[in-house]
Design an enzyme around this catalytic site. Structure first.
Site, PDB file in Angstrom:
ATOM      1  N   GLY A  10      36.729  32.202  29.386  1.00 21.69           N
ATOM      2  CA  GLY A  10      36.477  30.943  29.556  1.00 21.69           C
ATOM      3  C   GLY A  10      35.896  30.172  28.100  1.00 21.69           C
ATOM      4  O   GLY A  10      35.344  30.858  27.535  1.00 21.69           O
ATOM      5  N   ARG A  78      46.075  44.869  31.984  1.00 18.97           N
ATOM      6  CA  ARG A  78      46.400  44.606  33.099  1.00 18.97           C
ATOM      7  C   ARG A  78      47.226  43.157  33.082  1.00 18.97           C
ATOM      8  O   ARG A  78      46.881  42.165  33.651  1.00 18.97           O
ATOM      9  CB  ARG A  78      45.322  44.294  34.300  1.00 18.97           C
ATOM     10  CG  ARG A  78      44.481  45.563  34.634  1.00 18.97           C
ATOM     11  CD  ARG A  78      43.440  45.449  35.311  1.00 18.97           C
ATOM     12  NE  ARG A  78      43.593  44.651  36.547  1.00 18.97           N
ATOM     13  CZ  ARG A  78      42.670  43.846  37.149  1.00 18.97           C
ATOM     14  NH1 ARG A  78      41.281  43.829  36.758  1.00 18.97           N
ATOM     15  NH2 ARG A  78      42.890  43.149  38.073  1.00 18.97           N
ATOM     16  N   ASP A 115      31.931  38.638  28.832  1.00 18.76           N
ATOM     17  CA  ASP A 115      32.114  40.139  29.513  1.00 18.76           C
ATOM     18  C   ASP A 115      33.487  40.686  29.557  1.00 18.76           C
ATOM     19  O   ASP A 115      33.769  41.940  29.190  1.00 18.76           O
ATOM     20  CB  ASP A 115      31.214  40.231  30.679  1.00 18.76           C
ATOM     21  CG  ASP A 115      31.546  39.324  31.764  1.00 18.76           C
ATOM     22  OD1 ASP A 115      30.861  38.986  32.725  1.00 18.76           O
ATOM     23  OD2 ASP A 115      32.469  38.421  31.352  1.00 18.76           O
ATOM     24  N   THR A 137      29.626  32.912  25.659  1.00 17.11           N
ATOM     25  CA  THR A 137      29.646  32.581  27.324  1.00 17.11           C
ATOM     26  C   THR A 137      28.622  31.350  27.482  1.00 17.11           C
ATOM     27  O   THR A 137      27.515  31.582  26.891  1.00 17.11           O
ATOM     28  CB  THR A 137      29.467  33.648  28.297  1.00 17.11           C
ATOM     29  OG1 THR A 137      29.631  32.982  29.655  1.00 17.11           O
ATOM     30  CG2 THR A 137      28.269  34.467  28.135  1.00 17.11           C
ATOM     31  N   ASP A 139      27.208  31.157  30.124  1.00 17.11           N
ATOM     32  CA  ASP A 139      26.484  31.697  31.197  1.00 17.11           C
ATOM     33  C   ASP A 139      25.412  32.703  30.723  1.00 17.11           C
ATOM     34  O   ASP A 139      24.379  32.834  31.495  1.00 17.11           O
ATOM     35  CB  ASP A 139      27.074  32.728  32.208  1.00 17.11           C
ATOM     36  CG  ASP A 139      28.459  32.227  32.776  1.00 17.11           C
ATOM     37  OD1 ASP A 139      29.500  33.027  32.983  1.00 17.11           O
ATOM     38  OD2 ASP A 139      28.545  31.016  32.785  1.00 17.11           O
ATOM     39  N   ASP A 141      24.874  35.617  30.226  1.00 19.25           N
ATOM     40  CA  ASP A 141      24.611  36.889  30.822  1.00 19.25           C
ATOM     41  C   ASP A 141      25.038  37.978  30.055  1.00 19.25           C
ATOM     42  O   ASP A 141      25.512  38.957  30.821  1.00 19.25           O
ATOM     43  CB  ASP A 141      25.278  36.780  32.303  1.00 19.25           C
ATOM     44  CG  ASP A 141      26.921  36.600  32.046  1.00 19.25           C
ATOM     45  OD1 ASP A 141      27.497  36.656  33.096  1.00 19.25           O
ATOM     46  OD2 ASP A 141      27.460  36.420  30.647  1.00 19.25           O
ATOM     47  N   ARG A 183      28.161  31.977  36.947  1.00 20.72           N
ATOM     48  CA  ARG A 183      28.735  33.019  37.845  1.00 20.72           C
ATOM     49  C   ARG A 183      27.578  33.863  38.498  1.00 20.72           C
ATOM     50  O   ARG A 183      26.838  32.980  39.231  1.00 20.72           O
ATOM     51  CB  ARG A 183      29.417  34.043  36.934  1.00 20.72           C
ATOM     52  CG  ARG A 183      31.107  33.489  36.556  1.00 20.72           C
ATOM     53  CD  ARG A 183      31.894  34.487  35.903  1.00 20.72           C
ATOM     54  NE  ARG A 183      32.432  35.316  37.175  1.00 20.72           N
ATOM     55  CZ  ARG A 183      33.310  35.177  37.632  1.00 20.72           C
ATOM     56  NH1 ARG A 183      33.816  33.939  37.647  1.00 20.72           N
ATOM     57  NH2 ARG A 183      33.779  35.937  38.445  1.00 20.72           N
TER      58      ARG A 183
HETATM   59  O1  F6P Z   1      32.103  32.457  32.450  1.00 22.62           O
HETATM   60  C1  F6P Z   1      32.009  31.144  32.132  1.00 22.62           C
HETATM   61  C2  F6P Z   1      32.134  30.185  33.460  1.00 22.62           C
HETATM   62  O2  F6P Z   1      31.936  28.933  33.215  1.00 22.62           O
HETATM   63  C3  F6P Z   1      31.571  30.646  34.618  1.00 22.62           C
HETATM   64  O3  F6P Z   1      30.361  29.841  34.477  1.00 22.62           O
HETATM   65  C4  F6P Z   1      32.445  29.935  35.803  1.00 22.62           C
HETATM   66  O4  F6P Z   1      32.145  30.382  37.177  1.00 22.62           O
HETATM   67  C5  F6P Z   1      33.640  30.276  35.583  1.00 22.62           C
HETATM   68  O5  F6P Z   1      33.796  30.629  33.908  1.00 22.62           O
HETATM   69  C6  F6P Z   1      34.740  29.306  35.796  1.00 22.62           C
HETATM   70  O6  F6P Z   1      36.109  29.697  35.264  1.00 22.62           O
HETATM   71  P1  F6P Z   1      37.345  28.966  35.340  1.00 22.62           P
HETATM   72  O7  F6P Z   1      37.190  28.001  33.884  1.00 22.62           O
HETATM   73  O8  F6P Z   1      38.470  29.834  35.084  1.00 22.62           O
HETATM   74  O9  F6P Z   1      37.392  27.962  36.519  1.00 22.62           O
END
Ligand code: F6P
Length: 359
Positions: A10, A78, A115, A137, A139, A141, A183
């Site tokens: 992301g 993958r 991650d 990120t 997050d 995390d 997340r």
């Molecule tokens: O990991 C970053 C994040 O923004 C998370 O907080 C969120 O759940 C996810 O990516 C959303 O992913 P996407 O942009 O694929 O919807």
């Protein structure tokens, strides 16, 4: 020396800041820098490889997003491939990736990602690729680093939103429930909720009891505070329950966590008979310009990644520890994801100021 940069997973505000700092640091050493578009797709014939020069990165340091584009679906181990009959097969294209990197004369890769990207970088390192990682990120995390760039910007965006919710919630004597990203980690909810004086903060690390959430709301009501702000992390879930997910993911995509706010608002309204409204802050937390803090951290990370390559610290990730940028083995960062500690002073202070965690 010819190095290549890749942005994966992301996006987060600060990616372009890292790219700019790494390109300038490397070119000032006389190195050549290439950019791999969309994760590693550019090396697998499904997108471009572009030269990154001073001119390419001029003026991008404060821009959100990534000039290299990114993806969280094209894992080289993958890699989704559509069969003639339309089905999707995942294949391991890592050997092809390493071969192409050699063909392009790439001596080392800086992988900027979260991650998922760290796990890919570790496996590529184990297969012989000279790689250094930069943790990214919103997050926050990722273990081994106090903070990742993108987090401060996401928290600032959430704080601005919660400030706006206070005025409309108070005007209508309503309960406003706002879902934030993260997340399976609750850092965005926790930090933005405390800073913006939310009344309830629900995070995955503390499964909540809806009855306790409603007790807090009704207690405020009885005290004459007829509105409440609930900040809920998208991965939060009730005691004995599981986290909510959204819709069908595309091939190669991780499960989409979220959708908890709407159900929570309905449950609160049913139990308290107070008007409730919900909203999902969503990708506003991922967009826009990085904050000053994130621009500085991302710049430091970019410079440190180039120094890590010069020191041949392969298989390592730059990290913020105390006030210094160090490097640690990627494997160490992957060991266990970082989660909110319940004895964290942010949690303790939130409770001390009267915030409910629904427990
Ligand atoms: O990991 C970053 C994040 O923004 C998370 O907080 C969120 O759940 C996810 O990516 C959303 O992913 P996407 O942009 O694929 O919807």
């Amino acid at each position: 020396m010819r190095i290549a940069l890749s942005t994966g997973g992301g996006d987060a505000p600060g990616l372009n800041t890292v790219i700019r700092a790494a390109v300038l640091s490397a070119t000032n050493l006389g190195w050549e820098v290439l950019g791999i578009k969309r994760g590693y797709a550019g090396l697998l014939g499904e997108d471009e490889i572009i030269p990154l020069t001073r001119d390419t990165v001029r003026g991008i340091g404060h821009l959100g997003g990534t000039i290299l584009r990114t993806t969280n679906r094209l894992n080289p181990f993958r890699y989704p491939r559509r069969e003639p009959n339309g089905t999707i097969r995942e294949e391991d294209r890592s050997d092809e990736l390493l071969h192409k990197a050699r063909e392009f004369g790439i001596d080392a890769v800086i992988s900027i990602g979260g991650d998922g990207s760290l796990a890919i970088a570790q496996r590529l390192y184990e297969k012989g690729m000279k790689v250094v990682s930069v943790p990214k990120t919103i997050d926050n995390d990722i273990s081994g680093t106090i903070q990742t760039f993108g987090f401060d910007t996401a928290v600032s965006t959430a704080i601005e939103a919660i400030d706006k919710l206070h005025t409309t919630a108070e005007s209508h004597d309503r309960v406003l429930v706002m879902e934030v990203m993260g997340r399976h980690a609750g850092f965005i909810a926790l930090h933005s909720g405390l800073a913006a004086t939310a009344d309830v903060i629900l995070i995955p690390e503390i499964p909540f009891d809806i009855a306790k959430v409603c007790d807090k709301i009704l207690a405020r009501d009885q005290a004459g505070r007829h509105f409440s702000i609930v900040v809920v992390a998208e991965g939060a879930y009730p005691v004995g329950g599981t986290h909510s997910t959204i819709g069908q993911s595309l091939p190669g995509e991780a499960e989409r966590v979220g959708g908890v706010a709407d159900r929570l608002a309905r449950d609160i309204q049913l139990r308290t008979e107070k008007e409730c409204r919900s909203l999902v802050l969503g990708h506003l937390q991922r967009g826009g310009m990085p904050t000053g803090y994130d621009r500085l951290l991302a710049t430091r990370f970019g410079g440190a990644a180039v120094r890590a390559i010069a020191a041949q610290r392969w298989g390592e990730m730059v990290a913020l520890q105390s006030s210094d940028i160090v490097t640690i083995p990627i494997k160490e960062a992957l060991g266990r994801p970082k989660r909110v500690r319940l004895d964290d002073d942010v949690v303790v202070t939130a409770r001390a100021t009267g915030i409910s965690f629904g427990d």
